[in-house]
Every structure is written in C-alpha cells, then in structure tokens.
Design a protein around this motif. Structure first.
Motif, mmCIF file in Angstrom:
data_model
loop_
_atom_site.group_PDB
_atom_site.id
_atom_site.type_symbol
_atom_site.label_atom_id
_atom_site.label_comp_id
_atom_site.label_asym_id
_atom_site.label_seq_id
_atom_site.Cartn_x
_atom_site.Cartn_y
_atom_site.Cartn_z
ATOM 1 N N GLN A 180 0.788 -0.888 0.253
ATOM 2 C CA GLN A 180 0.313 0.254 -0.289
ATOM 3 C C GLN A 180 0.836 0.931 0.039
ATOM 4 N N ALA A 181 2.190 1.119 0.620
ATOM 5 C CA ALA A 181 3.003 1.971 0.445
ATOM 6 C C ALA A 181 4.048 2.341 -0.809
ATOM 7 N N ILE A 182 3.938 1.870 -1.083
ATOM 8 C CA ILE A 182 4.643 1.399 -1.989
ATOM 9 C C ILE A 182 3.513 3.011 -3.664
ATOM 10 N N LYS A 183 2.185 1.719 -3.268
ATOM 11 C CA LYS A 183 1.481 2.069 -4.198
ATOM 12 C C LYS A 183 0.398 3.257 -4.091
ATOM 13 N N ALA A 184 1.144 3.910 -2.424
ATOM 14 C CA ALA A 184 0.792 5.510 -2.395
ATOM 15 C C ALA A 184 2.175 6.361 -3.400
ATOM 16 N N ILE A 185 3.338 6.089 -2.855
ATOM 17 C CA ILE A 185 4.238 7.038 -3.408
ATOM 18 C C ILE A 185 4.327 6.848 -4.969
ATOM 19 N N ALA A 186 3.938 6.255 -5.747
ATOM 20 C CA ALA A 186 3.688 6.046 -6.996
ATOM 21 C C ALA A 186 2.242 7.207 -7.150
ATOM 22 N N ILE A 187 1.611 7.084 -6.691
ATOM 23 C CA ILE A 187 -0.119 8.156 -6.915
ATOM 24 C C ILE A 187 0.710 9.890 -6.520
ATOM 25 N N ALA A 188 1.741 9.579 -5.437
ATOM 26 C CA ALA A 188 1.623 11.117 -4.512
ATOM 27 C C ALA A 188 2.819 11.663 -5.969
ATOM 28 N N ARG A 189 3.508 10.971 -6.530
ATOM 29 C CA ARG A 189 4.179 11.689 -7.759
ATOM 30 C C ARG A 189 3.591 12.399 -7.984
ATOM 31 N N GLY A 190 1.977 12.189 -8.983
ATOM 32 C CA GLY A 190 1.601 12.381 -9.569
ATOM 33 C C GLY A 190 1.155 13.705 -9.332
ATOM 34 N N PHE A 191 0.598 13.984 -8.307
ATOM 35 C CA PHE A 191 0.562 14.779 -6.856
ATOM 36 C C PHE A 191 1.243 16.396 -7.106
ATOM 37 N N VAL A 192 2.131 15.958 -6.662
ATOM 38 C CA VAL A 192 3.855 16.472 -6.103
ATOM 39 C C VAL A 192 4.338 17.200 -8.206
ATOM 40 N N ALA A 193 3.921 16.527 -9.138
ATOM 41 C CA ALA A 193 4.808 16.771 -11.143
ATOM 42 C C ALA A 193 4.730 18.296 -11.280
ATOM 43 N N PRO A 194 2.939 18.592 -10.581
ATOM 44 C CA PRO A 194 2.743 19.726 -10.956
ATOM 45 C C PRO A 194 3.845 20.989 -10.886
ATOM 46 N N ALA A 195 4.693 20.801 -9.427
ATOM 47 C CA ALA A 195 5.414 22.047 -9.280
ATOM 48 C C ALA A 195 6.610 21.529 -9.551
ATOM 49 N N GLY A 196 6.993 20.734 -10.513
ATOM 50 C CA GLY A 196 8.517 20.470 -11.478
ATOM 51 C C GLY A 196 8.908 19.591 -10.235
ATOM 52 N N LEU A 197 8.432 18.647 -8.983
ATOM 53 C CA LEU A 197 9.192 18.199 -8.065
ATOM 54 C C LEU A 197 9.303 16.880 -8.358
ATOM 55 N N ASP A 198 9.504 16.004 -8.405
ATOM 56 C CA ASP A 198 9.740 14.697 -8.239
ATOM 57 C C ASP A 198 10.091 13.418 -6.641
ATOM 58 N N LEU A 199 9.323 12.466 -6.800
ATOM 59 C CA LEU A 199 9.753 11.725 -5.396
ATOM 60 C C LEU A 199 10.548 10.579 -5.429
ATOM 61 N N VAL A 200 11.898 10.716 -4.861
ATOM 62 C CA VAL A 200 12.236 8.995 -4.410
ATOM 63 C C VAL A 200 11.810 8.802 -3.015
ATOM 64 N N PHE A 201 12.330 7.950 -3.277
ATOM 65 C CA PHE A 201 12.552 6.779 -1.663
ATOM 66 C C PHE A 201 13.656 6.460 -1.045
ATOM 67 N N VAL A 202 14.188 6.149 -0.190
ATOM 68 C CA VAL A 202 15.664 5.303 0.498
ATOM 69 C C VAL A 202 14.681 3.978 1.491
ATOM 70 N N PRO A 203 14.606 2.732 1.370
ATOM 71 C CA PRO A 203 14.544 1.689 2.679
ATOM 72 C C PRO A 203 15.652 1.810 3.350
ATOM 73 N N GLY A 204 14.678 2.051 4.192
ATOM 74 C CA GLY A 204 15.722 1.068 5.498
ATOM 75 C C GLY A 204 15.072 0.324 6.783
ATOM 76 N N PHE A 205 15.281 -0.198 7.669
ATOM 77 C CA PHE A 205 14.800 -0.998 8.747
ATOM 78 C C PHE A 205 15.066 -0.298 10.240
ATOM 79 N N ILE A 206 13.749 -0.662 10.930
ATOM 80 C CA ILE A 206 13.410 0.177 12.167
ATOM 81 C C ILE A 206 13.248 -0.521 13.216
ATOM 82 N N PRO A 207 13.581 -0.630 13.823
ATOM 83 C CA PRO A 207 12.883 -1.184 15.144
ATOM 84 C C PRO A 207 11.870 -1.054 16.130
ATOM 85 N N ILE A 208 10.851 -1.687 16.553
ATOM 86 C CA ILE A 208 10.034 -1.141 16.868
ATOM 87 C C ILE A 208 8.966 -2.013 18.034
ATOM 88 N N LEU A 209 8.314 -1.197 19.437
ATOM 89 C CA LEU A 209 7.510 -2.014 20.153
ATOM 90 C C LEU A 209 6.494 -1.858 19.765
#
Length: 90
Positions: free
Chosen positions: A42-71
């Motif tokens: 769901q997150a990856i799909k959302a990032i792909a959709i969000a790219r279209g939302f910010v494109a008119p402002a001349g922006l593109d989105l990139v992401f870097v994956p990582g791990f994080i410990p949570i409780l």
C-alpha cells in the motif's frame, strides 16, 4: 514526529498519497513506517500516486528504504521505513 506516516495493509493508497504530498510540501520530507508485506504494498502504491500529485510543482519523489526496530505489546519487531524526499525534475 510530524513527518511520520504509519501505513497498514488496510490504508487507502490515494489517501496516503495525499498525506505524502502534503507533508512533503510542508516539511520537505516524510518517513513512512510499515509492518508487513501488505502494508509495504500500500505504501509503494501511495508513493507512486503521490508522484503525480507533486509533478505539477516540478517535483519528483524518490525514496530510500531502511529498517527500524519498533515495540508492539512489549515485543521488539522490525519495521520498514521509507524516507521520501522530493527532487527537482530534470
């Protein structure tokens, strides 16, 4: 942290995309936290959709994956975090 979005497997990608675009416009970056394959999907799909939302402002989105410990219920689990940053389109 205002620029942290938690996404689940039941999150609607279009709604998350709107939140991503809004946070990126306000703060310049957003971190997405997911636990499990469905949430990551769901997150990856959302990032792909969000790219279209910010494109008119001349922006593109990139992401870097990582791990994080949570409780969760006093048990440590490993979540995936996706740091999303804008970059100017070429």
């Amino acid at each position: 942290m205002d620029n942290l979005l938690k996404v689940s497997s039941k999150s609607k990608p279009s709604s998350v995309a709107g939140a991503i675009a809004g946070v990126v416009r306000e703060t310049g970056t957003v971190e997405i936290q997911v636990l499990g394959a469905g949430a990551l999907n769901q997150a990856i799909k959302a990032i792909a959709i969000a790219r279209g939302f910010v494109a008119p402002a001349g922006l593109d989105l990139v992401f870097v994956p990582g791990f994080i410990p949570i409780l969760i219920d006093n048990q440590e689990k490993t979540a995936i975090k996706l740091r999303v940053d804008p970059r100017k389109k070429r």
